[in-house]
Write a protein that holds these residues in place. Structure first.
Motif, PDB file in Angstrom:
ATOM      1  N   LYS A   1      14.681 -25.371  32.903  1.00  0.00           N
ATOM      2  CA  LYS A   1      15.479 -26.350  32.152  1.00  0.00           C
ATOM      3  C   LYS A   1      16.028 -27.382  33.139  1.00  0.00           C
TER       4      LYS A   1
ATOM      5  N   GLY B   1      19.635  -5.467  26.941  1.00  0.00           N
ATOM      6  CA  GLY B   1      19.802  -6.703  27.730  1.00  0.00           C
ATOM      7  C   GLY B   1      19.481  -6.493  29.204  1.00  0.00           C
ATOM      8  N   ASP B   2      20.053  -7.366  30.025  1.00  0.00           N
ATOM      9  CA  ASP B   2      19.734  -7.367  31.457  1.00  0.00           C
ATOM     10  C   ASP B   2      20.021  -6.045  32.155  1.00  0.00           C
TER      11      ASP B   2
ATOM     12  N   VAL C   1      38.985  -7.946  29.217  1.00  0.00           N
ATOM     13  CA  VAL C   1      39.266  -6.516  29.425  1.00  0.00           C
ATOM     14  C   VAL C   1      37.984  -5.825  29.898  1.00  0.00           C
TER      15      VAL C   1
ATOM     16  N   GLY D   1      16.019  -9.856  32.886  1.00  0.00           N
ATOM     17  CA  GLY D   1      16.553 -11.096  33.450  1.00  0.00           C
ATOM     18  C   GLY D   1      16.297 -12.291  32.558  1.00  0.00           C
TER      19      GLY D   1
ATOM     20  N   LEU E   1      16.797 -20.252  38.753  1.00  0.00           N
ATOM     21  CA  LEU E   1      18.215 -20.578  38.718  1.00  0.00           C
ATOM     22  C   LEU E   1      18.596 -21.587  39.799  1.00  0.00           C
TER      23      LEU E   1
HETATM   24  C1  LIG Z   1      22.500 -20.388  34.691  1.00  0.00           C
HETATM   25  C2  LIG Z   1      21.584 -19.422  33.996  1.00  0.00           C
HETATM   26  C3  LIG Z   1      20.471 -19.901  33.322  1.00  0.00           C
HETATM   27  C4  LIG Z   1      19.619 -19.005  32.671  1.00  0.00           C
HETATM   28  N1  LIG Z   1      18.544 -19.507  32.005  1.00  0.00           N
HETATM   29  C5  LIG Z   1      17.752 -18.685  31.316  1.00  0.00           C
HETATM   30  C6  LIG Z   1      16.656 -19.170  30.546  1.00  0.00           C
HETATM   31  O1  LIG Z   1      16.385 -20.367  30.515  1.00  0.00           O
HETATM   32  N2  LIG Z   1      15.933 -18.292  29.819  1.00  0.00           N
HETATM   33  C7  LIG Z   1      16.228 -16.965  29.809  1.00  0.00           C
HETATM   34  O2  LIG Z   1      15.555 -16.212  29.120  1.00  0.00           O
HETATM   35  N3  LIG Z   1      17.244 -16.444  30.544  1.00  0.00           N
HETATM   36  C8  LIG Z   1      18.010 -17.272  31.296  1.00  0.00           C
HETATM   37  N4  LIG Z   1      19.048 -16.761  32.027  1.00  0.00           N
HETATM   38  C9  LIG Z   1      19.264 -15.307  32.007  1.00  0.00           C
HETATM   39  C10 LIG Z   1      20.059 -14.922  30.770  1.00  0.00           C
HETATM   40  O3  LIG Z   1      21.270 -15.622  30.774  1.00  0.00           O
HETATM   41  C11 LIG Z   1      20.306 -13.426  30.757  1.00  0.00           C
HETATM   42  O4  LIG Z   1      19.061 -12.791  30.650  1.00  0.00           O
HETATM   43  C12 LIG Z   1      21.199 -13.013  29.580  1.00  0.00           C
HETATM   44  O5  LIG Z   1      22.443 -13.649  29.641  1.00  0.00           O
HETATM   45  C13 LIG Z   1      21.397 -11.494  29.574  1.00  0.00           C
HETATM   46  O6  LIG Z   1      22.246 -11.174  28.533  1.00  0.00           O
HETATM   47  P1  LIG Z   1      23.119  -9.831  28.548  1.00  0.00           P
HETATM   48  O7  LIG Z   1      23.952  -9.871  27.312  1.00  0.00           O
HETATM   49  O8  LIG Z   1      22.251  -8.683  28.821  1.00  0.00           O
HETATM   50  O9  LIG Z   1      24.064  -9.966  29.839  1.00  0.00           O
HETATM   51  P2  LIG Z   1      25.127 -11.067  30.254  1.00  0.00           P
HETATM   52  O10 LIG Z   1      24.832 -12.371  29.571  1.00  0.00           O
HETATM   53  O11 LIG Z   1      25.189 -11.028  31.741  1.00  0.00           O
HETATM   54  O12 LIG Z   1      26.482 -10.524  29.651  1.00  0.00           O
HETATM   55  C14 LIG Z   1      27.067  -9.341  30.136  1.00  0.00           C
HETATM   56  C15 LIG Z   1      28.557  -9.439  29.936  1.00  0.00           C
HETATM   57  O13 LIG Z   1      29.113  -8.147  30.155  1.00  0.00           O
HETATM   58  C16 LIG Z   1      30.296  -8.301  30.918  1.00  0.00           C
HETATM   59  N5  LIG Z   1      30.575  -7.059  31.633  1.00  0.00           N
HETATM   60  C17 LIG Z   1      29.922  -6.539  32.697  1.00  0.00           C
HETATM   61  N6  LIG Z   1      30.483  -5.372  33.075  1.00  0.00           N
HETATM   62  C18 LIG Z   1      31.493  -5.163  32.221  1.00  0.00           C
HETATM   63  C19 LIG Z   1      32.474  -4.135  32.091  1.00  0.00           C
HETATM   64  N7  LIG Z   1      32.497  -3.094  32.913  1.00  0.00           N
HETATM   65  N8  LIG Z   1      33.384  -4.230  31.100  1.00  0.00           N
HETATM   66  C20 LIG Z   1      33.363  -5.282  30.233  1.00  0.00           C
HETATM   67  N9  LIG Z   1      32.482  -6.287  30.325  1.00  0.00           N
HETATM   68  C21 LIG Z   1      31.554  -6.226  31.296  1.00  0.00           C
HETATM   69  C22 LIG Z   1      30.001  -9.447  31.846  1.00  0.00           C
HETATM   70  O14 LIG Z   1      31.208 -10.007  32.333  1.00  0.00           O
HETATM   71  C23 LIG Z   1      29.234 -10.381  30.926  1.00  0.00           C
HETATM   72  O15 LIG Z   1      30.112 -11.242  30.240  1.00  0.00           O
HETATM   73  C24 LIG Z   1      19.899 -17.612  32.700  1.00  0.00           C
HETATM   74  C25 LIG Z   1      21.017 -17.143  33.396  1.00  0.00           C
HETATM   75  C26 LIG Z   1      21.851 -18.022  34.047  1.00  0.00           C
HETATM   76  C27 LIG Z   1      23.053 -17.506  34.798  1.00  0.00           C
END
Ligand SMILES: Cc1cc2nc3c(=O)[nH]c(=O)nc-3n(C[C@H](O)[C@H](O)[C@H](O)COP(=O)(O)OP(=O)(O)OC[C@H]3O[C@@H](n4cnc5c(N)ncnc54)[C@H](O)[C@@H]3O)c2cc1C
Length: 458
Positions: free
Chosen positions: A292, A246-247, A47, A257, A129
């Motif tokens: 990684k 977060g991000d 959602v 990031g 990445l």
């Molecule tokens: C393959 C990969 C490897 C990585 N490796 C590393 C690493 O080794 N070390 C490291 O520090 N970082 C790493 N990262 C980065 C790390 O994953 C991110 O920094 C982290 O996930 C950020 O967390 P977050 O909760 O802020 O955002 P996210 O994990 O991006 O989660 C945000 C969530 O919000 C949801 N969302 C967005 N907009 C809406 C909306 N309007 N309504 C409802 N839901 C919404 C999205 O669908 C998502 O599920 C990696 C990223 C990837 C893709």
């Protein structure tokens, strides 16, 4: 809690390991319906929030419903950026045939459908990445070319020397690295045309060209955005009922990031919103980046780009034929940056020195060689003495497991490394912390039958 993805929350950092075949999608899941019920969270997956009305304090949902809030926390993360290259996107903005990004579980499954063993794939972007994706795919028998527009790989974290060592290592592992080259046009039947005149006849293109903070909801609601949602030390935005972590958040002086700042910001905000600790503040997170990728040990710590400008000492050791490179930047006897490729012991020492702020041992060269154990007289931390690590020291960065968490799990009955990994997930990511987890475990077991002595003394 509303999440646009149809999956329950999972450890995104470990997607690279899933892509490489080292973990299953199920094993990286962080919570499920039972977790939500136990913690009294009303959880709605699949959602999306489509709008925020700050005047009525409500959000609009993709399924047409609305929801009122007292406090709103935006944790919308970031999304993959697709550069304006002919053919990557269709007219309606969707990814064209044969094109994938690498951000979520569905992307991971999509890449694996496109990249069958024996097929040819171009990865656009030689950052963290892109390289993790390339290494994972090569390990699955895919022929991979990495196109990187800059002169060396991972230029945000590495200097040219380290980038060259990394490039050579990737080459030895079977990845075709093309530096200073940009893709110009993608046509599924033809392949990928590049700006150096070459044509790569690949079956698919994985775009890993960077991410952009997901700020559209905030911007449309009039919340201040500048590259990310602008937040203060309380994770507050320009609207006093809207918070961001977060991000998607932009905190002054914090590199976004990476996952660790988000976890720390979440803890601060939870303390503030629940009143547990009204004085909680977020002051930034020391940056450590680890690649990684199987058979490559790479860590970049803090600001490693500084050159010897008289205020800082820069020491460098290069052994390109054996895939090793070590650099430290020291200012006022403190480590402010380091790049370590192929030298895991030196990397472990550098990370601990950076995290703890302890003085760098006077024998700098020994530190570069991974032999230096900072002098205890100087109050620094020996990588092999967990007793001296502060409780908050992060042992496993992939899963953000601190020494305190390991101690708690051990006290609750997890008495060996496998049990500690199962309970805390430590060492289940890139695996580079397994020795450290084992060290903590040995130290705790040696302290039996009593409690471990005074931890976090240093
Ligand atoms: C393959 C990969 C490897 C990585 N490796 C590393 C690493 O080794 N070390 C490291 O520090 N970082 C790493 N990262 C980065 C790390 O994953 C991110 O920094 C982290 O996930 C950020 O967390 P977050 O909760 O802020 O955002 P996210 O994990 O991006 O989660 C945000 C969530 O919000 C949801 N969302 C967005 N907009 C809406 C909306 N309007 N309504 C409802 N839901 C919404 C999205 O669908 C998502 O599920 C990696 C990223 C990837 C893709």
């Amino acid at each position: 809690m509303f999440g646009a993805e149809r999956h329950h929350a999972y450890n995104r950092v470990l997607l690279s390991t899933v892509l490489a075949g080292g973990l299953t999608p199920e094993s990286i899941r962080l919570h499920d319906t039972e977790w939500a019920q136990t913690h009294r969270v009303e959880l709605r997956t699949g959602v999306a929030v489509t709008g925020i009305d700050v005047s009525t304090r409500s959000v609009h949902l993709g399924d047409g419903a609305g929801h009122r809030y007292d406090e709103l926390v935006l944790a919308t993360g970031s999304r993959a950026w697709v550069p304006p290259i002919d053919g990557l996107l269709t007219d309606d903005g969707a990814h064209a045939e044969g094109v994938a990004v690498f951000r979520d579980l569905d992307d991971c499954a999509h890449i694996l459908r496109l990249a069958r063993p024996g097929s040819r794939v171009a990865v656009l972007g030689g950052g963290l990445l892109g390289l993790e994706a390339a290494r994972g795919l090569v390990g699955r028998g895919v022929r991979v070319s990495v196109l990187h527009p800059v002169g060396h790989l991972m230029e945000r974290q590495l200097d040219a020397g380290a980038g060259a060592v990394l490039g050579a290592t990737m080459g030895r592992l079977g990845v075709d690295v093309r530096l200073g080259v940009m893709a110009k046009r993608w046509t599924p039947e033809v392949g990928l045309e590049c700006d150096d005149g070459s044509l790569l006849s690949v079956d698919a293109v994985v775009v890993a060209a960077g991410v952009r903070a997901e700020t559209s909801l905030a911007a449309e609601a009039g919340v201040e955005v500048d590259g990310g949602i602008v937040v203060d030390d309380r994770m507050g935005t320009s609207n006093d009922r809207v918070h961001a972590i977060g991000d998607c958040a932009r905190h002054p002086g914090t590199v976004s990031g990476l996952v660790q700042p988000g976890y720390e910001q979440a803890a601060v905000l939870a303390d503030l919103l629940t009143g547990t600790d009204p004085s909680a503040r977020y002051r930034g997170t020391p940056v450590v980046t680890r690649l990684k990728a199987k058979d490559i040990d790479l860590a970049a710590v803090g600001d490693a780009h500084a050159e010897d400008d008289g205020t800082s000492e820069v020491l460098r050791l290069e052994d390109p034929h054996r895939g090793r490179y070590a650099k430290i930047v020291v200012r006022d006897d403190r480590l402010i940056g380091a790049i370590m490729v192929g030298v895991p012991d030196a990397a472990a020492s550098a990370i601990q020195l950076h995290d703890s702020g302890a003085p760098v041992p006077s024998d700098r060269l020994a530190l570069l060689l991974g032999r230096a154990l900072p002098s205890e007289a100087g109050g620094a931390i020996r990588p092999d003495s967990p007793a001296r690590l502060p409780s908050a020291a992060v042992i496993c960065r992939c899963n953000t497991v601190s020494k305190a968490k390991l101690v708690a799990a051990w006290r609750a009955g997890a008495k060996d490394v496998d049990a500690l990994s199962r309970v805390t997930r430590a060492a289940t990511g890139c695996g580079s912390c397994r020795d450290a987890v084992s060290g903590v475990c040995d130290w705790l077991n040696a302290a039996e039958p009593g409690e471990p002595e005074q931890e976090g003394a240093a």
